[in-house]
Design a protein around this motif. Structure first.
Motif, PDB file in Angstrom:
ATOM      1  N   TYR A  28      71.467  30.437  30.489  1.00  0.00           N
ATOM      2  CA  TYR A  28      71.384  30.689  31.928  1.00  0.00           C
ATOM      3  C   TYR A  28      72.674  30.231  32.604  1.00  0.00           C
ATOM      4  O   TYR A  28      73.102  29.086  32.442  1.00  0.00           O
ATOM      5  N   ALA A 301      65.837  29.901  36.415  1.00  0.00           N
ATOM      6  CA  ALA A 301      66.354  29.179  35.252  1.00  0.00           C
ATOM      7  C   ALA A 301      65.229  28.853  34.269  1.00  0.00           C
ATOM      8  O   ALA A 301      65.403  28.961  33.046  1.00  0.00           O
ATOM      9  N   SER A 304      64.372  31.959  32.382  1.00  0.00           N
ATOM     10  CA  SER A 304      65.397  32.292  31.388  1.00  0.00           C
ATOM     11  C   SER A 304      65.161  31.519  30.088  1.00  0.00           C
ATOM     12  O   SER A 304      65.333  32.067  28.990  1.00  0.00           O
TER      13      SER A 304
END
Length: 502
Positions: A28, A301, A304
């Protein structure tokens, strides 16, 4: 050999797996978001784009009562406490994820069995041993799956991002709470000013009614003027609002039963009016100031990291399992060294027949990440719009206040002139009645507009993401610090009493 094959044939190349720190899946790197270069009203002299500290923005109103209310809400608001408990929950979940790096299964086992073999098991020969015996056992089992592909470490990354998101959620709740407290308090003060105007108009109209009644008794005017004056007085009296509802709303935000702040808020205060200028910084600062934007970014995030967790299922899982135990027939021999035994060795598990489901699982997590990334971008755009709307509303309402103040002065002067001319018999009462109605409407609108100016400024600071810095350590000498002994405390509830007993 299996590891080499999966490195060559898997979804991630050897270089990517090595570059990512022995973790499969994407790294990320943040999500870009569109941000305006400057505010639409940046050229207005009342808008300042210099950097500023918004952690204690409510102090611009210079109202000690508002300061105490904000601090009380920070300490006692129940939804804010729920948001804080979610942080503790996320922190514990992060600890669970980190604990998976170590042996995932460890267990102490102990047992006793009484065994007897069947007499018919060896019908043609002697049984090689005792047909009846005891079995005592105490031991320790362990299973440790090695995090070769980074599934566990991706889980820790996701847990870290989720913990950050819960912290940002707490900050967002705090920002909204401060804005709600300030808006409710300003609305209460605006209602008080409307009440004051209404009472003043009632006094004026009562005096007018007395004058008209005397003129009617003298036969100078007809009954119509008396009835019209009485009707207008009754209408004005009906406009006097009640304040209990505003008090109850503030008590709810304080986490107190209704009426707990009656003494605190009973004294009438003017509407807290701020400076005509406001410092707003630049639009790009919203990315670091607004908690909801930072929360959306952390949620992206976390999502991800889930892609890497799903991709790790494509590869073989290598685990080490082992058992060490003391086992004996006689309990007295259980802890002797010859009674010890065990096993240890590696194991391999590879879901080679589930690739269709695993690949689709990866696509699911990737699609969810794309949704989170777009949601983040939309949050940024919505925050920019909210700030622009609040700024323009603050500026326009100030202009409206100026016009209403001029209108109120003119209509009061017209009422004074009209009443004097009416007493002299120059004009009829309809002119005076029209001026009285206009005075009531203009003064009521003026009080509402003054309150709206302050409320719009609160909306500006809320849109800029100000106030969440309050959760950090406050300097006792800071402007927004309030001594704890000055903050009213709620009465203990039965739940508090039972908790204290425990």
């Amino acid at each position: 050999m299996a590891i080499t094959v999966c490195l060559v044939a898997g979804c991630s190349s050897v270089g990517q797996w090595w570059h990512n720190g022995f973790k499969v899946g994407p790294e990320y790197c943040g999500t870009p978001a569109p941000v305006a270069d400057q505010w639409i009203d940046a050229g207005n002299p009342r808008i300042k784009t210099a950097p500023a500290d918004f952690s204690c923005w409510w102090t611009v109103f210079n109202d000690p009562v508002l300061d105490r209310l904000v601090h009380t809400a920070y300490q006692q608001n129940l939804p804010l406490k729920i948001a804080g408990l979610r942080i503790l929950e996320a922190r514990a979940q992060r600890g669970i994820a980190a604990g998976s790096l170590f042996p995932q299964q460890q267990g102490m086992n102990a047992g006793y069995t009484r065994n007897k073999f069947s007499d018919n098991m060896y019908p043609f020969g002697a049984f090689p041993g005792n047909r009846e015996f005891d079995n005592w056992m105490v031991g320790f089992d362990m299973a440790w799956e090695l995090d070769i592909w980074g599934k566990i470490r991706r889980g820790i990354e996701g847990a870290d991002a989720n913990l950050d998101a819960q912290v940002e959620n707490y900050d967002d709740v705090l920002v909204m709470l401060q804005a709600e407290v300030a808006a409710a308090y300003i609305q209460m003060r605006a209602v008080e000013e409307q009440w004051a105007y209404a009472r003043k108009n009632v006094e004026i109209q009562q005096t007018s009614l007395e004058i008209i009644q005397k003129r009617f008794d003298q036969g100078v005017v007809g009954e119509l003027d008396v009835r019209q004056a009485g009707a207008q007085l009754a209408v004005t009296e009906s406009l006097i609002p009640r304040l209990e509802q505003s008090h109850r709303q503030i008590c709810l935000l304080m986490g107190m039963p209704p009426g707990s702040l009656q003494a605190e808020l009973s004294e009438t205060q003017p509407i807290p009016l701020p400076s005509a200028e406001v410092v707003v910084g630049i639009p790009a600062e919203l990315l670091r100031r607004r908690p909801d934007i930072r929360r959306a970014e952390r949620q992206a995030a976390a999502q991800s990291a889930r892609i890497g967790m799903a991709e790790a299922e494509l590869y073989p899982h290598l685990a080490i399992t082992g058992t060490i135990a003391f086992e004996a027939e006689q309990f007295g021999d259980l802890l002797d060294w010859p009674s010890i035994g065990g096993r240890v060795g590696p194991g391999l598990r590879w879901n080679i027949l589930n690739y269709g489901r695993i690949q689709n699982r990866i696509r699911v997590e990737d699609a969810r990440f794309q949704q989170a990334a777009i949601a983040y971008q939309n949050t940024v755009l919505a925050a920019n719009k909210e700030a622009e709307d609040a700024i323009v509303a603050f500026l326009r309402e100030q202009q409206r206040v100026q016009s209403l103040e001029q209108a109120a002065r003119e209509v009061i002067r017209a009422l004074e002139i009209g009443m004097r001319l009416y007493e002299q018999g120059v004009v009829d009462y309809q002119r005076v009645l029209d001026s009285q109605r206009a005075a009531v409407l203009q003064q009521d609108a003026l009080a509402q507009s003054r309150g709206q100016v302050a409320t719009n400024l609160v909306a500006v600071y809320k849109a800029l993401g100000g106030g969440w810095g309050m959760r950090q350590a406050i300097d006792p000498d800071a402007q927004c610090a309030v001594p704890l002994e000055t903050i009213p405390q709620p009465e203990p509830t039965p739940m508090d009493a039972s908790a204290a007993g425990r």
